[in-house]
Design an enzyme around this catalytic site. Sequence first.
Site, PDB file in Angstrom:
ATOM      1  N   HIS A 284     -27.198  11.238 -34.144  1.00  0.00           N
ATOM      2  CA  HIS A 284     -26.660  10.228 -33.364  1.00  0.00           C
ATOM      3  C   HIS A 284     -25.079  10.214 -33.315  1.00  0.00           C
ATOM      4  CE1 HIS A 284     -25.979   6.141 -31.612  1.00  0.00           C
ATOM      5  NE2 HIS A 284     -27.562   6.469 -31.224  1.00  0.00           N
ATOM      6  N   ASP A 335     -35.620   7.707 -31.238  1.00  0.00           N
ATOM      7  CA  ASP A 335     -36.406   8.583 -30.444  1.00  0.00           C
ATOM      8  C   ASP A 335     -37.639   9.428 -31.445  1.00  0.00           C
ATOM      9  OD1 ASP A 335     -35.689   7.859 -27.868  1.00  0.00           O
ATOM     10  OD2 ASP A 335     -33.967   9.148 -27.982  1.00  0.00           O
TER      11      ASP A 335
HETATM   12  N1  ACO Z   1     -30.435  19.005 -34.032  1.00  0.00           N
HETATM   13  C1  ACO Z   1     -29.774  20.225 -34.778  1.00  0.00           C
HETATM   14  N2  ACO Z   1     -28.226  20.173 -34.749  1.00  0.00           N
HETATM   15  C2  ACO Z   1     -27.813  19.004 -34.237  1.00  0.00           C
HETATM   16  C3  ACO Z   1     -28.504  17.825 -33.781  1.00  0.00           C
HETATM   17  C4  ACO Z   1     -29.930  18.327 -33.746  1.00  0.00           C
HETATM   18  N3  ACO Z   1     -30.519  17.113 -33.259  1.00  0.00           N
HETATM   19  N4  ACO Z   1     -27.490  16.898 -33.460  1.00  0.00           N
HETATM   20  C5  ACO Z   1     -26.411  17.249 -33.928  1.00  0.00           C
HETATM   21  N5  ACO Z   1     -26.627  18.510 -34.280  1.00  0.00           N
HETATM   22  C6  ACO Z   1     -25.441  19.428 -34.907  1.00  0.00           C
HETATM   23  C7  ACO Z   1     -24.683  20.108 -33.750  1.00  0.00           C
HETATM   24  O1  ACO Z   1     -25.371  21.285 -33.449  1.00  0.00           O
HETATM   25  C8  ACO Z   1     -23.327  20.347 -34.385  1.00  0.00           C
HETATM   26  O2  ACO Z   1     -23.281  21.143 -35.394  1.00  0.00           O
HETATM   27  P1  ACO Z   1     -22.084  22.340 -35.604  1.00  0.00           P
HETATM   28  O3  ACO Z   1     -20.911  21.409 -35.717  1.00  0.00           O
HETATM   29  O4  ACO Z   1     -22.585  23.087 -36.520  1.00  0.00           O
HETATM   30  O5  ACO Z   1     -21.980  22.779 -34.108  1.00  0.00           O
HETATM   31  C9  ACO Z   1     -23.190  18.910 -35.136  1.00  0.00           C
HETATM   32  O6  ACO Z   1     -24.601  18.371 -35.507  1.00  0.00           O
HETATM   33  C10 ACO Z   1     -22.538  17.744 -34.341  1.00  0.00           C
HETATM   34  O7  ACO Z   1     -23.018  17.649 -33.133  1.00  0.00           O
HETATM   35  P2  ACO Z   1     -22.581  17.204 -31.865  1.00  0.00           P
HETATM   36  O8  ACO Z   1     -23.207  17.486 -30.617  1.00  0.00           O
HETATM   37  O9  ACO Z   1     -21.071  17.400 -31.627  1.00  0.00           O
HETATM   38  O10 ACO Z   1     -22.705  15.348 -31.964  1.00  0.00           O
HETATM   39  P3  ACO Z   1     -22.927  14.393 -30.906  1.00  0.00           P
HETATM   40  O11 ACO Z   1     -22.453  13.193 -31.558  1.00  0.00           O
HETATM   41  O12 ACO Z   1     -22.059  14.850 -29.947  1.00  0.00           O
HETATM   42  O13 ACO Z   1     -24.450  14.222 -30.744  1.00  0.00           O
HETATM   43  C11 ACO Z   1     -26.327  13.711 -30.107  1.00  0.00           C
HETATM   44  C12 ACO Z   1     -25.190  13.176 -30.751  1.00  0.00           C
HETATM   45  C13 ACO Z   1     -25.992  14.023 -28.530  1.00  0.00           C
HETATM   46  C14 ACO Z   1     -27.409  12.522 -30.221  1.00  0.00           C
HETATM   47  C15 ACO Z   1     -26.990  14.731 -30.994  1.00  0.00           C
HETATM   48  O14 ACO Z   1     -26.970  14.391 -32.276  1.00  0.00           O
HETATM   49  C16 ACO Z   1     -28.300  15.503 -30.439  1.00  0.00           C
HETATM   50  O15 ACO Z   1     -28.062  16.496 -29.659  1.00  0.00           O
HETATM   51  N6  ACO Z   1     -29.486  15.040 -30.892  1.00  0.00           N
HETATM   52  C17 ACO Z   1     -30.582  15.517 -30.302  1.00  0.00           C
HETATM   53  C18 ACO Z   1     -31.167  14.731 -28.991  1.00  0.00           C
HETATM   54  C19 ACO Z   1     -31.453  13.180 -29.195  1.00  0.00           C
HETATM   55  O16 ACO Z   1     -32.295  12.874 -30.354  1.00  0.00           O
HETATM   56  N7  ACO Z   1     -30.837  12.465 -28.571  1.00  0.00           N
HETATM   57  C20 ACO Z   1     -31.359  10.866 -28.782  1.00  0.00           C
HETATM   58  C21 ACO Z   1     -30.112  10.032 -29.330  1.00  0.00           C
HETATM   59  S1  ACO Z   1     -30.505   8.581 -29.686  1.00  0.00           S
HETATM   60  C22 ACO Z   1     -30.513   7.886 -27.923  1.00  0.00           C
HETATM   61  O17 ACO Z   1     -29.621   8.163 -27.191  1.00  0.00           O
HETATM   62  C23 ACO Z   1     -31.453   6.923 -27.787  1.00  0.00           C
END
Ligand code: ACO
Length: 398
Positions: A284, A335
């Site tokens: 998140h 989610d």
């Molecule tokens: N699975 C695997 N790796 C992940 C995930 C995930 N779900 N979420 C974050 N990471 C990792 C990234 O790959 C990254 O790793 P790295 O630094 O080694 O490259 C690190 O964690 C940071 O990720 P970012 O994308 O920079 O974090 P951000 O704050 O932008 O992402 C997000 C937030 C988009 C929600 C992300 O966690 C994600 O893609 N989750 C999966 C989709 C999801 O569940 N969305 C629902 C969110 S809640 C909502 O909107 C209601």
Amino acid sequence: MAEQRSGSTEAASNVRERPIVESGSAVKARGLEGVIALESEICFIDGQAGVLVYRGYDIHDLAENTCFEETAYLLWNGRLPNHAELDDLNETLRRERPVPERIIDLLRAAPADASPTAVLRTATSALAHFDPEADDMSPESNYRKSVRLQAKIPTVIAAHGRLRKGQEPVAPLQEGSIAHEFLYMLNGEQPGRAAERTFDACLVLHAEHGLNASTFAGRVIGSTLSDIYSAVTGAIGALKGPLHGGANIGVIRMLLEINKSGLDPAEHVKDKLSRKERVMGFGHRVYKTLDPRAAILREMMEELSEERGERAWYDMTAKIVDTMEGEKGLYANVDFFSASVYYMLGIDPDLYTPIFALSRTAGWTAHLLEQWTENRLIRPRAEYVGPRGLKVPHIQDR
Ligand code: ACO
């Protein structure tokens, strides 16, 4: 409210460190992470402590002690309704529930395999054509339209949910709560008390979440003084993305795949991570600990799985949660567990995101009402990093 404001600043300072670069008077932050774009009295989130508050009330208290209609009233008005006010709101919602026949025709015209979220986005936009006060920007009219959208969106989702399976829509009874009416219109039979209560609590939990991507998109549109239908339509478009509300569909697909194939849940997730794939329902932007909504939904899901003799499903999700925490230090978000709760309620997977929109309509419209009390156009800038000084060559020389 003073407490909320100082709280938000504190929470924001926690996430500010990493991505912000100050350049002159401008601030750069990829994905606007940590940027405070505006002041709001609607929602407080402490992402470090896992706290979520709507208008001063903790989410645990609201999920346990209010129904969705009370929560929506709270978001719109800044205070909880008394009996008479809640009765009044329910009466209006029931009266407003039917949608024009031509909206049903529009839903009928959608291809059977169209995404229900995309169809909802189209129908929400089309609802404006049948609202004589669609472009009236007075606060009274915008409040009425917030309630109207909240009343009609469930009807649209349920009608399309049936039409795409070759079933005729079921007219609203115009008697019960949104949770009751939605499940009735979708399934063609009255829901049991437990299903209605569970679904209602899910609506409370998804109703609002600060300046998330869809709410921000809605406020950006609202800040141009465009109408509420345009803003909610844009918000649905943002919610549809798999990194936002669309994640719940990705979650259920993954769970169904693991369940069907008999794969080991931990190995499946590790395999995804080793391929640098995202596991939907984890991580998140704001929460760096367990999302409090996920904690509540996890309990609800455990109860449901016991009730339905589906303990294996709960165990599968628990293994995934442990693996994600252990391997990546990532926690489940709202989610991850809402997908399983809706699955246990027998709802089709691709309706999960529209249901999220149904609930978040309360939050989106509350933010729009707030935006318009002291509107300022939302218009950030991009840092130009492309070439300069090029000369246009003749077309034959390109
Ligand atoms: N699975 C695997 N790796 C992940 C995930 C995930 N779900 N979420 C974050 N990471 C990792 C990234 O790959 C990254 O790793 P790295 O630094 O080694 O490259 C690190 O964690 C940071 O990720 P970012 O994308 O920079 O974090 P951000 O704050 O932008 O992402 C997000 C937030 C988009 C929600 C992300 O966690 C994600 O893609 N989750 C999966 C989709 C999801 O569940 N969305 C629902 C969110 S809640 C909502 O909107 C209601």
